[in-house]
Design a protein around this motif. Sequence first.
Motif: not given
Length: 124
Positions: A4, A91, A93, A95, A105, A110-113, A116-117
Amino acid sequence: MATYVIDAYNVMFSTKEFSPFRSGDKWATSRRKFIRLVSEFAAKTEDKVIVVFDGKGQDGKKGNLEIIFADNKTADKKVAELWKNLPPDTVFVSSDKRGVLGRMRSEKAKFIGASKFIGILKKK
């Protein structure tokens, strides 16, 4: 084991708990609280976690947690530099959907907001 890379202030500012503007904490206190939570996550999961802060500060590494300050660059630019040398399943992290991270992107990183994290951190 996953990797991450966290755009630290982007994630911190997304929550009252870690944002110095919303929590009333000083910057250093907010950073310490955030790093403590991320450190616990890294230790429990054994995932490699790289936390990138804007500005100047003391870089450090402990176990599978690495703290990097971007110095004279933005954290976004530092994250993009790191991306070139990280595994393809890393991944990210954040937004942020604009600028450097927006281009990443569009290139299928690969991204997560942030929200969510934070939820993932608190569950571990």
